[in-house]
Write a protein that holds these residues in place. Structure first.
Motif, PDB file in Angstrom:
ATOM      1  N   LEU A   1       5.350   2.351 -41.303  1.00  0.00           N
ATOM      2  CA  LEU A   1       6.369   3.365 -41.083  1.00  0.00           C
ATOM      3  C   LEU A   1       7.672   2.684 -40.708  1.00  0.00           C
ATOM      4  O   LEU A   1       7.676   1.660 -40.019  1.00  0.00           O
ATOM      5  N   GLY A   2       8.794   3.252 -41.171  1.00  0.00           N
ATOM      6  CA  GLY A   2      10.077   2.657 -40.840  1.00  0.00           C
ATOM      7  C   GLY A   2      11.217   3.288 -41.594  1.00  0.00           C
ATOM      8  O   GLY A   2      11.115   4.419 -42.082  1.00  0.00           O
ATOM      9  N   SER A   3      12.314   2.523 -41.693  1.00  0.00           N
ATOM     10  CA  SER A   3      13.552   3.012 -42.307  1.00  0.00           C
ATOM     11  C   SER A   3      14.004   2.055 -43.407  1.00  0.00           C
ATOM     12  O   SER A   3      15.067   1.442 -43.311  1.00  0.00           O
TER      13      SER A   3
ATOM     14  N   GLY B   1      14.819  -2.949 -43.782  1.00  0.00           N
ATOM     15  CA  GLY B   1      14.975  -1.789 -42.915  1.00  0.00           C
ATOM     16  C   GLY B   1      13.710  -1.459 -42.158  1.00  0.00           C
ATOM     17  O   GLY B   1      13.728  -0.762 -41.147  1.00  0.00           O
ATOM     18  N   ASN B   2      12.541  -1.970 -42.621  1.00  0.00           N
ATOM     19  CA  ASN B   2      11.268  -1.754 -41.933  1.00  0.00           C
ATOM     20  C   ASN B   2      11.096  -2.666 -40.715  1.00  0.00           C
ATOM     21  O   ASN B   2      10.165  -2.477 -39.932  1.00  0.00           O
ATOM     22  N   SER B   3      11.958  -3.661 -40.566  1.00  0.00           N
ATOM     23  CA  SER B   3      11.774  -4.661 -39.523  1.00  0.00           C
ATOM     24  C   SER B   3      11.694  -4.018 -38.148  1.00  0.00           C
ATOM     25  O   SER B   3      12.572  -3.273 -37.744  1.00  0.00           O
ATOM     26  N   GLY B   4      10.632  -4.331 -37.411  1.00  0.00           N
ATOM     27  CA  GLY B   4      10.434  -3.788 -36.077  1.00  0.00           C
ATOM     28  C   GLY B   4       9.610  -2.529 -36.049  1.00  0.00           C
ATOM     29  O   GLY B   4       9.278  -2.024 -34.973  1.00  0.00           O
ATOM     30  N   GLY B   5       9.245  -1.988 -37.220  1.00  0.00           N
ATOM     31  CA  GLY B   5       8.463  -0.762 -37.285  1.00  0.00           C
ATOM     32  C   GLY B   5       6.971  -1.023 -37.172  1.00  0.00           C
ATOM     33  O   GLY B   5       6.508  -2.157 -37.307  1.00  0.00           O
ATOM     34  N   PRO B   6       6.179   0.036 -36.970  1.00  0.00           N
ATOM     35  CA  PRO B   6       4.749  -0.144 -36.747  1.00  0.00           C
ATOM     36  C   PRO B   6       3.951  -0.275 -38.038  1.00  0.00           C
ATOM     37  O   PRO B   6       4.267   0.312 -39.064  1.00  0.00           O
ATOM     38  N   LEU B   7       2.891  -1.059 -37.955  1.00  0.00           N
ATOM     39  CA  LEU B   7       1.841  -1.095 -38.962  1.00  0.00           C
ATOM     40  C   LEU B   7       0.609  -0.492 -38.292  1.00  0.00           C
ATOM     41  O   LEU B   7       0.142  -0.985 -37.259  1.00  0.00           O
ATOM     42  N   SER B   8       0.100   0.591 -38.861  1.00  0.00           N
ATOM     43  CA  SER B   8      -0.962   1.364 -38.220  1.00  0.00           C
ATOM     44  C   SER B   8      -2.281   1.206 -38.966  1.00  0.00           C
ATOM     45  O   SER B   8      -2.311   0.986 -40.181  1.00  0.00           O
ATOM     46  N   ASN B   9      -3.384   1.350 -38.226  1.00  0.00           N
ATOM     47  CA  ASN B   9      -4.679   1.462 -38.894  1.00  0.00           C
ATOM     48  C   ASN B   9      -4.901   2.904 -39.325  1.00  0.00           C
ATOM     49  O   ASN B   9      -4.053   3.775 -39.100  1.00  0.00           O
ATOM     50  N   ILE B  10      -6.034   3.183 -39.931  1.00  0.00           N
ATOM     51  CA  ILE B  10      -6.301   4.501 -40.490  1.00  0.00           C
ATOM     52  C   ILE B  10      -6.480   5.561 -39.402  1.00  0.00           C
ATOM     53  O   ILE B  10      -6.475   6.770 -39.677  1.00  0.00           O
ATOM     54  N   HIS B  11      -6.599   5.117 -38.148  1.00  0.00           N
ATOM     55  CA  HIS B  11      -6.771   6.042 -37.030  1.00  0.00           C
ATOM     56  C   HIS B  11      -5.452   6.392 -36.346  1.00  0.00           C
ATOM     57  O   HIS B  11      -5.452   7.105 -35.340  1.00  0.00           O
ATOM     58  N   GLY B  12      -4.344   5.890 -36.882  1.00  0.00           N
ATOM     59  CA  GLY B  12      -3.056   6.190 -36.283  1.00  0.00           C
ATOM     60  C   GLY B  12      -2.712   5.316 -35.096  1.00  0.00           C
ATOM     61  O   GLY B  12      -1.815   5.649 -34.321  1.00  0.00           O
ATOM     62  N   GLN B  13      -3.395   4.179 -34.956  1.00  0.00           N
ATOM     63  CA  GLN B  13      -3.132   3.243 -33.868  1.00  0.00           C
ATOM     64  C   GLN B  13      -2.313   2.067 -34.395  1.00  0.00           C
ATOM     65  O   GLN B  13      -2.615   1.521 -35.464  1.00  0.00           O
TER      66      GLN B  13
END
Length: 507
Positions: free
Chosen positions: A206-208, A247-259
């Motif tokens: 997720l990011g910009s 633009g994604n720099s600093g955004g989260p990488l999540s697992n399938i559980h939203g963590q």
């Protein structure tokens, strides 16, 4: 250029089959009486085709859940640099981007046109990135290179509200930073354990990208434990093929559980866009660093005090070792925890506190994961014999002190494209330098004058036109005296060898 290529592809001459289809459609349009009134209808969800779509539907719902869970916690970060600043031809800055090797593009968007001039005598310059809210009281995690050098940081929440970001602390060694914002009704993300991530797991980024906030993309974990990429001193990246872009720099990488299991940092790209190779800092490292930064704005790491190098089969054989496991001790610094524990040059370290270490970077990171004064058990080989020692770690030299908010030396006087820092014991050890004075080259702009002259990260600058430099201020003064549009002679040390280098200064 990208848009024009895309458009060119879209309007390429269709094949014969395509022409036949279009002609048939044109014929139907010319004879509306042949069509039923309800040619197009919408199938009721209850009567969809009987094909088994249970699994993809379940996966789609999982992606929706992650998006709905995390999007309120994802923010857009705008870094603002007020003049005076280094001249980049009127373009907006990509904060910290020059420190990242060219093949590993940072995830800040390409330079945008600078905004109109202000009362300071020039335009403010802006860069963009992403962050993730880590606590309901306003702590935001992002990359250090997103906010490095910024005079002002603006944070845009998912609902459009804006807040001023205050830098609590930053750690260039891992490229992490923590901001604090004042806002109500904040939603903190949940962090998962990155050690549980495995190759093949679904992940969501997720990011910009390119300023398009709240963008969600998906992929898998391509690899874990990536190091030697050249982005930071301590590396242990999760590699993913999830579509992440500038633009994604600093955004989260999540697992399938939203963590959140990682913080997106960089991509390997030939053209600056997504090529399916992205890197994220694992949440285990993020938690350790962020907790330290929140505590006092600094990060303290354990230190052993050894010079180490990798083993190849030929070198290992000379020590009676028939495998490539372990890391070779090339030197032991006097008066350090390693010396006190009895380590010697020629020892082959196999593991630290039960965890195998096969690369110098992995060993250094493993030691740095511990706090100072921690006792660790070191298993190693000496002349073919397996030995064990306990070492009480010290504090890594040059750390534990809050970094001063200073402008990089490259921003003062004629621009060489260098990021410099005072030379400390940790830098000397890391780069095998022998000088006690000078400035450490932390980064080199890929297309700058210094790079053209062959200066590399890890070098030490000892003199500018015969004048010794041992501080940022003395470097600025010497560069200002050199003037603009002239050549300047630098005395440079690399791994114990000194040489003179002539650099043509920029304006």
């Amino acid at each position: 250029m990208h848009d024009s290529r895309t458009h060119g592809e879209a309007y390429r001459t269709p094949k014969r089959g395509g022409l036949l289809v279009l002609a048939a459609l044109a014929g139907l349009a010319a004879a509306p009486t042949l069509l039923a009134a309800d040619t197009i209808t919408f199938t009721d969800p209850e009567t969809r085709a009987s094909a088994d779509v249970t699994a993809p539907t379940t996966l789609s719902k999982a992606f929706r859940h992650v998006a709905n869970t995390l999007r309120p916690s994802v923010v857009q970060i705008i870094s603002i640099d007020h003049p005076p600043y280094a001249n980049r031809g009127g373009e907006a800055p990509r904060a910290g981007g020059n420190r990242i090797p060219e093949q590993f593009r940072d995830l800040l968007p390409p330079n945008r046109p600078a905004p109109p001039s202000n009362e300071r005598g020039g335009p403010d310059r802006m860069g963009q990135g992403t962050g993730v809210i880590a606590s309901t009281d306003g702590l935001v995690v992002t990359n250090n290179h997103v906010i490095a050098g910024a005079d002002e940081v603006k944070v845009v929440l998912h609902d459009g509200r804006e807040a001023v970001g205050t830098v609590i602390g930053a750690d260039p060694a891992t490229d992490l930073a923590v901001l604090r914002i004042e806002a109500s009704d904040l939603v903190a993300a949940n962090f998962g354990d990155s050690d549980e991530s495995q190759v093949g797991d679904w992940v969501i980024a997720l990011g910009s990208p390119f300023g398009l906030s709240q963008t969600v993309t998906a992929g898998i974990v391509s690899a874990i434990g990536r190091e030697g990429v050249g982005l930071a001193r301590f590396e242990n990246y999760i590699q993913t093929d999830a579509a992440i872009n500038p633009g994604n720099s600093g955004g989260p990488l999540s697992n399938i559980h939203g963590q959140v299991v990682g913080i997106n940092t960089a991509i390997s790209s030939a053209n600056g866009g997504n090529d399916g190779i992205g890197f994220a800092i694992p949440s285990r490292m993020v938690g350790r660093i962020v907790n330290d930064l929140v505590d006092d704005g600094t990060v303290q790491r354990g230190w052993l005090g050894v010079n180490i190098q990798p083993l190849d089969p030929e070198l290992a054989a000379t020590f009676g070792h028939d495998a490539r496991t372990g890391v070779l001790v090339a030197g032991v610094v006097e008066g350090t925890p390693a010396a006190d524990a009895g380590l010697r040059p020629g020892d082959i370290i196999l593991d630290i506190d039960g965890r195998q270490t096969d690369t110098p970077a992995g060993l250094a990171r493993r030691i740095a994961d511990f706090a100072p004064d921690t006792e660790v058990t070191i298993e190693f080989l000496r002349d073919g014999d397996a030995l064990s020692r306990v070492a009480r770690l010290g504090t890594r030299p040059g750390e534990g002190v809050r970094p001063a908010a200073t402008t990089p030396a490259a921003n003062a006087g004629p621009r060489l494209g260098l990021e410099l820092a005072p030379l400390d014991d940790a830098s000397r050890e890391e780069a095998s330098l022998t000088t006690r004075d000078g400035l450490f080259v932390r980064g080199v702009q890929a297309d700058g004058p210094a790079a053209a002259a062959g200066i590399e990260p890890g070098d030490a600058i000892l003199q500018v036109d015969g004048t010794s430099v041992d501080s940022i201020q003395s470097f600025r003064s010497a560069m200002e005296a050199a003037g603009e549009g002239t050549r300047v002679r630098l005395l440079v040390e690399r791994a114990g060898m000194t040489r003179f280098v002539v650099v043509r200064t920029g304006d």
